[in-house]
Every structure is written in structure tokens, then in C-alpha cells.
Design a protein around this motif. Structure first.
Motif, short mmCIF file in Angstrom:
data_model
loop_
_atom_site.label_atom_id
_atom_site.label_comp_id
_atom_site.label_asym_id
_atom_site.label_seq_id
_atom_site.Cartn_x
_atom_site.Cartn_y
_atom_site.Cartn_z
N MET A 138 0.65 -1.13 0.13
CA MET A 138 0.07 0.08 0.14
C MET A 138 0.97 1.33 -0.09
O MET A 138 2.02 1.40 0.69
CB MET A 138 -0.99 -0.09 1.22
CG MET A 138 -2.14 -0.68 1.08
SD MET A 138 -3.53 0.01 1.90
CE MET A 138 -3.50 -0.89 3.46
N ILE A 139 0.47 2.27 -0.54
CA ILE A 139 0.99 3.38 -0.60
C ILE A 139 0.61 4.28 0.50
O ILE A 139 -0.58 4.66 0.62
CB ILE A 139 0.79 4.31 -2.02
CG1 ILE A 139 1.32 3.29 -3.15
CG2 ILE A 139 1.48 5.77 -1.89
CD1 ILE A 139 0.96 3.78 -4.51
N ASN A 199 -5.41 3.94 -1.42
CA ASN A 199 -5.53 2.83 -0.50
C ASN A 199 -7.04 2.35 -0.40
O ASN A 199 -6.94 0.82 -0.45
CB ASN A 199 -5.34 3.37 0.68
CG ASN A 199 -3.89 3.79 1.10
OD1 ASN A 199 -2.80 3.58 0.24
ND2 ASN A 199 -3.58 4.70 1.78
N TYR A 200 -7.90 2.86 -0.58
CA TYR A 200 -9.17 2.35 -0.64
C TYR A 200 -9.48 1.78 -2.13
O TYR A 200 -10.31 0.42 -2.07
CB TYR A 200 -10.22 3.35 -0.80
CG TYR A 200 -10.41 4.16 0.72
CD1 TYR A 200 -11.13 3.50 1.72
CD2 TYR A 200 -10.08 5.29 0.85
CE1 TYR A 200 -10.95 3.69 2.95
CE2 TYR A 200 -10.01 5.84 2.28
CZ TYR A 200 -10.78 5.40 3.26
OH TYR A 200 -10.84 5.65 4.53
N ARG A 243 -8.04 -5.93 -3.39
CA ARG A 243 -7.65 -7.03 -2.60
C ARG A 243 -9.02 -7.97 -2.15
O ARG A 243 -8.95 -9.42 -1.99
CB ARG A 243 -7.01 -6.52 -1.15
CG ARG A 243 -5.79 -6.06 -1.37
CD ARG A 243 -5.04 -6.13 0.21
NE ARG A 243 -5.79 -5.18 0.90
CZ ARG A 243 -5.63 -4.02 1.33
NH1 ARG A 243 -5.13 -3.19 0.42
NH2 ARG A 243 -6.34 -3.52 2.16
N GLN A 244 -10.19 -7.59 -2.06
CA GLN A 244 -11.47 -8.02 -1.95
C GLN A 244 -12.32 -8.20 -3.29
O GLN A 244 -13.33 -8.08 -3.00
CB GLN A 244 -12.24 -7.37 -1.00
CG GLN A 244 -11.57 -7.24 0.53
CD GLN A 244 -12.37 -6.31 1.46
OE1 GLN A 244 -13.27 -5.60 1.01
NE2 GLN A 244 -12.18 -6.57 2.80
N LEU A 271 -15.56 -6.83 -12.00
CA LEU A 271 -15.86 -7.80 -10.75
C LEU A 271 -15.73 -7.17 -9.30
O LEU A 271 -16.53 -7.18 -8.66
CB LEU A 271 -15.12 -9.19 -10.70
CG LEU A 271 -15.35 -10.16 -9.78
CD1 LEU A 271 -16.96 -10.59 -9.87
CD2 LEU A 271 -14.66 -11.44 -9.81
N PRO A 272 -14.35 -6.38 -9.28
CA PRO A 272 -14.44 -5.48 -8.00
C PRO A 272 -15.47 -4.40 -8.02
O PRO A 272 -15.81 -4.02 -6.80
CB PRO A 272 -12.86 -4.84 -8.27
CG PRO A 272 -12.24 -5.67 -9.12
CD PRO A 272 -13.23 -6.27 -10.15
#
Length: 164
Positions: free
Chosen positions: A1-2, A18-19, A25-26, A90-91
Motif C-alpha cells: 500500500m502507498i 488505498n481504498y 484485494r477483496q 468484478l471489483p
């Protein structure tokens, strides 16, 4: 992450990237809940990238038509844009379903987006609403957890220190 501690875009408890990375990631997690900030930062970054991609495509199409008389550049730009759209599909669905879960609604409410105009407006209103406080049938309150995307917390001196 930055991590960009102290940056002007840190007003939401973490940089938008980050969000965005949290949503990736999910990417296929349709269970649980997503905060408004997570959903709207993901949407904002997607909108910004899509706007830049659309502008580049338009410029390349005009350049191909008036200068090169060959569609090669616009085909490449369109292909990159299409890959981006497929990678984020998909995300986008997952973070939208988790956002609806935060408002204690089923993920099937996402189908309201297929109803012309009225359904889209209702869906946006549901996505803008504040999530239910405390746990609901879809999981724990994401606001009750510490700010996940940001590894730094503000100090009283105005600086940042790593979160413990």
C-alpha cells in the motif's frame, strides 16, 4: 500500500489509492460491508481513469482520422480501455454489493441499475445513505474497525505516527 502521510488527499482517512487497492484485494468478496468512503473512492478513481481513457480514445481517433489515416493508435487505446473495464468489473460489483450490505440491504438491489432512470436514481440514493450503525445481518460495522487503509494516525503535534 502507498502511504502519503500529511498529504492534502488524506482528508478521508487514507489516500484514494488505498481504498482502491482494498477493493481489489477483496475483488470477489461479496459478503461483508463496505464504508461509503471505500465505495466512493473506488468509484472516483474508476471515473477518473475512465475519463482519461475516453479522452485519450477520442484524441487518438481524431488523430488517426485526420493525420494518419490508419486506426492503429485508436485500436490500441480502445483495447487498453476495454481491458481496464473488464479488470474492474468484478471489483466494482463486489464493492457495490458490500456497500448495499452496509445499508442493510441485499446485494440483489444492484439490479435496480437496470431499471431506466428511476432505478438508477434509487440505487444512487441507497449508495449515498449512511450505513447502519453497529453490526447488521451482513457483518460488523466497518466504521467500528480502525481505519484500515491508512497505516498512520494523526498526532496532536500535527504529524503522523504509525498506528499501533
Amino acid at each position: 500500500m502507498i502511504d502519503w502521510p500529511g498529504s492534502p488527499i488524506d482528508i478521508f482517512g487514507g489516500a484514494p489509492v488505498n481504498y482502491y487497492s482494498k477493493a481489489f484485494r477483496q475483488y470477489a468478496t461479496f459478503s461483508g460491508r463496505a464504508r461509503r468512503t471505500e465505495f466512493w473512492m473506488f468509484t472516483l478513481v474508476n471515473l477518473a481513469v475512465a475519463s482519461v481513457g475516453g479522452t485519450l480514445f477520442l484524441m487518438s481517433a481524431l488523430l488517426d482520422y485526420f493525420v494518419f489515416d490508419n486506426p492503429a493508435v485508436s485500436i490500441v487505446v480502445w483495447s487498453v480501455f476495454a481491458v481496464f473495464a473488464l479488470v474492474t468489473l468484478l471489483p466494482s460489483l463486489a464493492v457495490t454489493v458490500r456497500r448495499l450490505h452496509d445499508t442493510d440491504r441485499s446485494g440483489w438491489f444492484i439490479l435496480l441499475g437496470f431499471v431506466p432512470l428511476v432505478g438508477e436514481i434509487i440505487l444512487v440514493v441507497l449508495l449515498v445513505m449512511e450505513g447502519t450503525r453497529g453490526p447488521n445481518r451482513f457483518g460488523a460495522d466497518p466504521k467500528a474497525d480502525p481505519i484500515e487503509p491508512d497505516h498512520y494516525q494523526p498526532t496532536h503535534a500535527g504529524g503522523y505516527e504509525p498506528a499501533s
